[in-house]
Enzyme design. Structure first.
Site, PDB file in Angstrom:
ATOM      1  N   GLY A 172     -28.200  27.033 -27.309  1.00 19.71           N
ATOM      2  CA  GLY A 172     -27.957  27.344 -28.924  1.00 19.71           C
ATOM      3  C   GLY A 172     -28.375  25.846 -29.589  1.00 19.71           C
ATOM      4  O   GLY A 172     -27.620  24.922 -29.463  1.00 19.71           O
ATOM      5  N   ARG A 205     -33.779  29.874 -23.591  1.00 18.24           N
ATOM      6  CA  ARG A 205     -32.960  30.061 -22.442  1.00 18.24           C
ATOM      7  C   ARG A 205     -33.736  30.306 -21.379  1.00 18.24           C
ATOM      8  O   ARG A 205     -34.380  31.694 -21.221  1.00 18.24           O
ATOM      9  CB  ARG A 205     -31.764  30.810 -22.863  1.00 18.24           C
ATOM     10  N   ASP A 244     -22.810  23.441 -22.365  1.00 14.37           N
ATOM     11  CA  ASP A 244     -22.343  23.407 -21.136  1.00 14.37           C
ATOM     12  C   ASP A 244     -23.287  24.129 -20.031  1.00 14.37           C
ATOM     13  O   ASP A 244     -23.537  23.851 -19.220  1.00 14.37           O
ATOM     14  CB  ASP A 244     -20.825  23.956 -20.970  1.00 14.37           C
ATOM     15  N   THR A 288     -24.016  21.185 -29.567  1.00 19.75           N
ATOM     16  CA  THR A 288     -23.580  22.641 -29.763  1.00 19.75           C
ATOM     17  C   THR A 288     -22.589  22.567 -31.078  1.00 19.75           C
ATOM     18  O   THR A 288     -21.901  21.896 -31.062  1.00 19.75           O
ATOM     19  CB  THR A 288     -22.918  23.188 -28.503  1.00 19.75           C
ATOM     20  N   ASP A 307     -20.071  24.657 -31.263  1.00 23.90           N
ATOM     21  CA  ASP A 307     -18.801  25.006 -30.790  1.00 23.90           C
ATOM     22  C   ASP A 307     -17.816  24.028 -30.549  1.00 23.90           C
ATOM     23  O   ASP A 307     -16.666  24.200 -30.573  1.00 23.90           O
ATOM     24  CB  ASP A 307     -18.961  25.988 -29.397  1.00 23.90           C
ATOM     25  N   ASP A 339     -16.970  22.703 -27.963  1.00 22.98           N
ATOM     26  CA  ASP A 339     -15.934  23.270 -26.712  1.00 22.98           C
ATOM     27  C   ASP A 339     -16.437  22.628 -25.574  1.00 22.98           C
ATOM     28  O   ASP A 339     -16.299  23.225 -24.256  1.00 22.98           O
ATOM     29  CB  ASP A 339     -16.410  24.750 -26.459  1.00 22.98           C
ATOM     30  N   ARG A 344     -18.139  30.830 -29.761  1.00 21.15           N
ATOM     31  CA  ARG A 344     -18.096  31.459 -28.610  1.00 21.15           C
ATOM     32  C   ARG A 344     -16.747  31.629 -28.247  1.00 21.15           C
ATOM     33  O   ARG A 344     -15.891  32.221 -28.588  1.00 21.15           O
ATOM     34  CB  ARG A 344     -18.808  30.598 -27.585  1.00 21.15           C
TER      35      ARG A 344
END
Ligand code: F6P
Length: 328
Positions: free
Chosen positions: A15, A76, A107, A130, A132, A134, A176
């Protein structure tokens, strides 16, 4: 620097996020600074497989520090998940005498990079890109700061109409399986409730809290719901449940979606991207590989890709306490 690399490549994967272009710019210009030829790889890992790459110079990254998205495109690649696909990618890198690869992504992208490094003993280094936030091993990922500011601006706008119509709004945000975006933008936007995957307090507690807000005279409220939240099936089901049980509230839902991924990167993200790009190339020159660049307590650090992938980026539980107090 210990070993003089002559050619490296950079790609963006997964992303996209605001700040990726600033990181590409930093990798390219640091390469030029150290007399390294830098190849831009287009369309992520698929570009490696298809040989979609070319040398890019310092001028090739003019005027992109302020641009959202990624000029290298992202994709992707299912083919890169196959040994045959990774072999094609390796052959293309060797054909161009490329000696190391910088992967800007999340990740999932780092998992591919780690497998690739292990299979071919090919030096890779990751830059966490990203929204996120995360990823273990860094306080901030590229794009996170821009995304939470985008969300805060959006919720401020929603609050205008919520208060005009005495409505209760459920606002779903990205992230996410992590609640970083929801938690920080929720506090920043003054949300009454924030629902995140890391803390499931249940629908009953949500109802009780909203009842208290209404009794305390709040004629409208905002509930921020992380897309990975498990309080209900989804934001629409939660909103419908509340509407049935709190008839005095008129309820609406707003899913912010992919607007959170765009926009001109914040200054914070531009500076972070610039630092990470420089550190990535200088770390490769020092012989580092199979690691991710991160920033912790404002210091640039390296984390083994395996730990970055397997580790968990914990939320700051104290922020939940702050939310509970300030939504009184
Ligand atoms: O990882 C970034 C992210 O925006 C997540 O927050 C979101 O769940 C996902 O990507 C959406 O993926 P896609 O762009 O493939 O729909």
């Amino acid at each position: 620097m210990e070993n003089q690399l002559k050619k490296i490549a950079v790609l963006t994967s997964g992303g996209d996020s605001p700040g990726m272009n600033a990181a590409v710019r930093a990798v390219v210009r640091t390469s030029v600074f150290y007399n390294i030829n830098c190849f831009a790889v287009y369309q992520g890992y698929q570009g490696l497989i298809d040989g979609n790459m070319k040398v890019i110079n310092a001028r090739g990254v003019n005027n992109i520090i302020n641009k959202g998205g990624t000029i290298l495109k992202s994709a992707r690649s299912l083919e890169f998940r196959t040994p045959e696909g990774r072999k094609k990618a390796y052959d293309n890198l060797k054909k161009n005498q490329i000696e190391a690869l910088v992967v800007i992504g999340g990740d999932g992208s780092f998992t591919g990079a780690m497998i690739f490094q292990n299979e071919f003993n090919f030096p890779v280094i990751g830059i966490p890109g990203t929204i996120d936030n995360d990823i273990y091993g860094t306080n901030y990922t590229l794009g996170y700061d821009t995304a939470i500011n985008t969300v805060v601006e959006a919720i401020d706008k929603i609050r205008d109409t919520a208060s005009s119509h005495n409505r209760l709004f459920f606002v779903e945000v990205m992230g996410r399986d992590a609640g970083h975006i929801a938690l920080n933008s929720g506090i920043g936007a003054g949300a009454e409730e924030i629902l995140i995957p890391e803390e499931n307090r249940g629908l009953e507690q949500l109802l009780e809290s909203l009842k208290r807000s209404e009794k305390s005279g709040k004629s409208s409220s905002i509930v921020v719901v992380a897309e990975g939240d498990k309080t209900g099936k989804n934001v629409f089901e939660i909103a419908s449940y509340v509407e049935k049980n709190l008839p005095y509230y008129e309820v609406r839902v707003s899913v912010l979606g992919h607007m959170q991924r765009g926009g001109s990167p914040s200054c914070f993200d531009r500076v972070l991207a610039s630092r990470m790009g420089v550190h990535a190339v200088e770390s490769l020159l020092k012989g580092e590989s199979n690691v991710m660049v991160g920033v912790n307590n404002d210091q640039m650090e390296l984390t083994p890709l395996e730990k970055a992938i397997k580790g968990k980026s914990e939320i700051n539980k104290d922020l939940l306490r702050v939310t509970d107090i300030l939504s009184i």
